[in-house]
Design a protein around this motif. Structure first.
Motif, PDB file in Angstrom:
ATOM      1  N   ALA A  53       0.840  -1.200   0.000  1.00 34.58           N
ATOM      2  CA  ALA A  53       0.000   0.000   0.000  1.00 34.58           C
ATOM      3  C   ALA A  53       0.874   1.249   0.000  1.00 34.58           C
ATOM      4  O   ALA A  53       0.545   2.255  -0.640  1.00 34.58           O
ATOM      5  CB  ALA A  53      -0.918  -0.006   1.233  1.00 34.58           C
ATOM      6  N   LEU A  54       2.003   1.190   0.705  1.00 43.77           N
ATOM      7  CA  LEU A  54       2.928   2.319   0.761  1.00 43.77           C
ATOM      8  C   LEU A  54       3.472   2.653  -0.627  1.00 43.77           C
ATOM      9  O   LEU A  54       3.627   3.830  -0.982  1.00 43.77           O
ATOM     10  CB  LEU A  54       4.075   1.994   1.712  1.00 43.77           C
ATOM     11  N   GLU A 129       3.360  -2.897  15.125  1.00 40.99           N
ATOM     12  CA  GLU A 129       4.723  -2.432  14.868  1.00 40.99           C
ATOM     13  C   GLU A 129       4.920  -2.154  13.370  1.00 40.99           C
ATOM     14  O   GLU A 129       5.488  -1.133  12.979  1.00 40.99           O
ATOM     15  CB  GLU A 129       5.741  -3.466  15.342  1.00 40.99           C
ATOM     16  N   GLY A 130       4.439  -3.059  12.538  1.00 43.13           N
ATOM     17  CA  GLY A 130       4.552  -2.873  11.107  1.00 43.13           C
ATOM     18  C   GLY A 130       3.759  -1.675  10.630  1.00 43.13           C
ATOM     19  O   GLY A 130       4.223  -0.910   9.771  1.00 43.13           O
ATOM     20  N   TYR A 131       2.565  -1.485  11.198  1.00 43.44           N
ATOM     21  CA  TYR A 131       1.730  -0.349  10.797  1.00 43.44           C
ATOM     22  C   TYR A 131       2.356   0.972  11.240  1.00 43.44           C
ATOM     23  O   TYR A 131       2.290   1.974  10.512  1.00 43.44           O
ATOM     24  CB  TYR A 131       0.327  -0.488  11.380  1.00 43.44           C
ATOM     25  N   THR A 132       2.981   0.978  12.402  1.00 47.20           N
ATOM     26  CA  THR A 132       3.661   2.191  12.873  1.00 47.20           C
ATOM     27  C   THR A 132       4.790   2.570  11.916  1.00 47.20           C
ATOM     28  O   THR A 132       4.989   3.751  11.598  1.00 47.20           O
ATOM     29  CB  THR A 132       4.217   1.969  14.289  1.00 47.20           C
ATOM     30  N   ALA A 133       5.517   1.572  11.435  1.00 51.75           N
ATOM     31  CA  ALA A 133       6.586   1.825  10.462  1.00 51.75           C
ATOM     32  C   ALA A 133       5.992   2.347   9.150  1.00 51.75           C
ATOM     33  O   ALA A 133       6.545   3.265   8.528  1.00 51.75           O
ATOM     34  CB  ALA A 133       7.387   0.553  10.210  1.00 51.75           C
ATOM     35  N   PHE A 134       4.885   1.778   8.755  1.00 53.45           N
ATOM     36  CA  PHE A 134       4.180   2.233   7.546  1.00 53.45           C
ATOM     37  C   PHE A 134       3.815   3.717   7.663  1.00 53.45           C
ATOM     38  O   PHE A 134       4.054   4.505   6.735  1.00 53.45           O
ATOM     39  CB  PHE A 134       2.922   1.371   7.365  1.00 53.45           C
ATOM     40  N   LEU A 135       3.258   4.099   8.805  1.00 54.28           N
ATOM     41  CA  LEU A 135       2.882   5.499   9.008  1.00 54.28           C
ATOM     42  C   LEU A 135       4.100   6.421   9.014  1.00 54.28           C
ATOM     43  O   LEU A 135       4.039   7.553   8.506  1.00 54.28           O
ATOM     44  CB  LEU A 135       2.113   5.650  10.327  1.00 54.28           C
ATOM     45  N   ALA A 136       5.200   5.944   9.573  1.00 55.57           N
ATOM     46  CA  ALA A 136       6.420   6.767   9.628  1.00 55.57           C
ATOM     47  C   ALA A 136       6.963   7.028   8.221  1.00 55.57           C
ATOM     48  O   ALA A 136       7.379   8.149   7.899  1.00 55.57           O
ATOM     49  CB  ALA A 136       7.471   6.069  10.489  1.00 55.57           C
ATOM     50  N   TYR A 137       6.943   6.014   7.379  1.00 55.76           N
ATOM     51  CA  TYR A 137       7.416   6.186   5.999  1.00 55.76           C
ATOM     52  C   TYR A 137       6.448   7.081   5.233  1.00 55.76           C
ATOM     53  O   TYR A 137       6.857   7.940   4.433  1.00 55.76           O
ATOM     54  CB  TYR A 137       7.533   4.828   5.312  1.00 55.76           C
TER      55      TYR A 137
END
Length: 360
Positions: A53-54, A129-137
């Motif tokens: 999605a990113l 954790e994965g979603y938090t990384a997604f939001l950060a990117y």
């Protein structure tokens, strides 16, 4: 906001080419260390949907800077975009076509309908954790200018290429080809950027084929293309031994063969190793007239120094050894390609070329 999906596909192709070249050449990408750490988390996650999605969000950001990439459904406002359609028309087919491990689609696999990419959404997801990384990117993409956003997209694709390289790529298998089809196969393979690997593999494959077809007691040896001949103590990229006797030494190159190279080879390899027969195999760049003249001088002194174009050489041999020999060659090149040392990009290129020649 409306996105032209043909433009999105063309952009993705361009970005992927840059990422793939960077991976093949080990070219360092200028990226913030914090982004690398975020990507580490994203690509360590078992939730493929986040990174997929990113990628769609990155394309949308580059295609239209007015888009709000947190709103992937058009009913979410005038600056929203259709993330699911972008994925289904462009991103997901692209990932599958390039044999990159991916889901059937992030908007079906992980995200509910009308999802918004906000912190609140994470409450209903398992892999926080994965979603938090997604939001950060995603935030980095939002805050970036166009040039930086492009770099972020390329780095994201670079990690996809790296992911693919760590996976197993099944090779397209073929049992037989005509000589015309072999000609097309060889021409296209020699156009694939491989850092010189493919011409070496093709050379080894035809020599092993000749050995097998005629029942010779040859030992066809070859070395990693990154190992210097002098350091390894051999006379060429490929050597053909019969017992302790070197039958042939082969130097395989994609670079132009100039006089200085022939002279250096003669002094550092042919004389040093007392090589009776030395062959320069080249991919596409013809040897210069000065290089040929130097070889003729050495020939007049009793040394065999010759030049052959790898594609022509292989075709002539395949025509001589018939259908059985051509079948052996196919098995030999497949065996050489089907190893962990061969980059996934080369395997994907093989599959694409085979598909073009013989169809689905």
């Amino acid at each position: 906001m409306g996105i032209d999906y043909s433009d999105a596909a063309a952009l993705l192709d361009d970005l992927f080419t840059e990422a793939e070249v960077a991976f093949q050449t080990q070219l360092p990408l200028q990226i913030d260390p914090s982004i690398e750490k975020i990507a580490d988390t994203l690509f360590a996650s078992s939730t493929q949907s986040y990174r997929e999605a990113l990628l769609g969000c990155a394309l949308a950001r580059l295609l239209d800077q007015s888009i709000n990439i947190r709103y992937p459904y058009v009913n979410q406002g005038m600056y929203a975009f259709n993330g699911r359609t972008l994925d289904e028309k462009v991103v997901n087919p692209f990932l599958h076509d390039r044999l990159i491990p991916s889901s059937k689609g992030p908007y079906l696999a992980s995200f509910r309908r009308s999802v918004k990419f906000t912190p609140e959404t994470g409450g209903g997801l398992r892999d926080k954790e994965g979603y938090t990384a997604f939001l950060a990117y995603l935030e980095a993409l939002e805050n970036a200018d166009v040039a930086t956003a492009r770099s972020l997209a390329i780095y994201l694709l670079f990690r996809f290429v790296k992911l693919r390289d760590a996976s197993t790529i099944p090779l397209s298998r073929i049992s037989r080809l005509s000589l015309d089809q072999f000609g097309i196969l060889l021409d296209k393979l020699l156009q694939v950027p491989s850092g010189g690997l493919l011409p070496v593999l093709l050379t080894v494959a035809i020599l092993r084929t000749i050995k097998s077809y005629f029942g010779l007691t040859w030992d066809v040896q070859w070395q990693d293309i990154n190992v210097a001949d002098k350091a390894s103590g051999v006379g060429g990229d490929v050597t053909v031994m019969q017992g302790d006797v070197m039958i042939l030494a082969v130097e395989v190159t994609e670079r132009p063969i100039e006089k200085a190279r022939v002279v250096s080879t003669f002094n550092t390899k042919i004389v040093r190793h007392a090589i009776a027969d030395y062959l320069f195999i080249y991919a596409n760049s013809l040897p210069t007239e000065e290089a040929k003249a130097a070889a003729r001088t050495y020939f007049s002194q009793g040394h065999e120094v010759n030049f052959l174009q790898v594609g022509d050489w292989i075709i002539h041999n395949l025509g001589t050894i018939g259908a059985k020999g051509r079948g052996i060659f196919i098995q030999e090149i497949l065996a050489l390609l089907d190893t962990r040392k061969v980059p996934a990009t080369v395997k994907v290129a093989w599959n694409d070329i085979v598909r073009q020649i013989v169809g689905p």
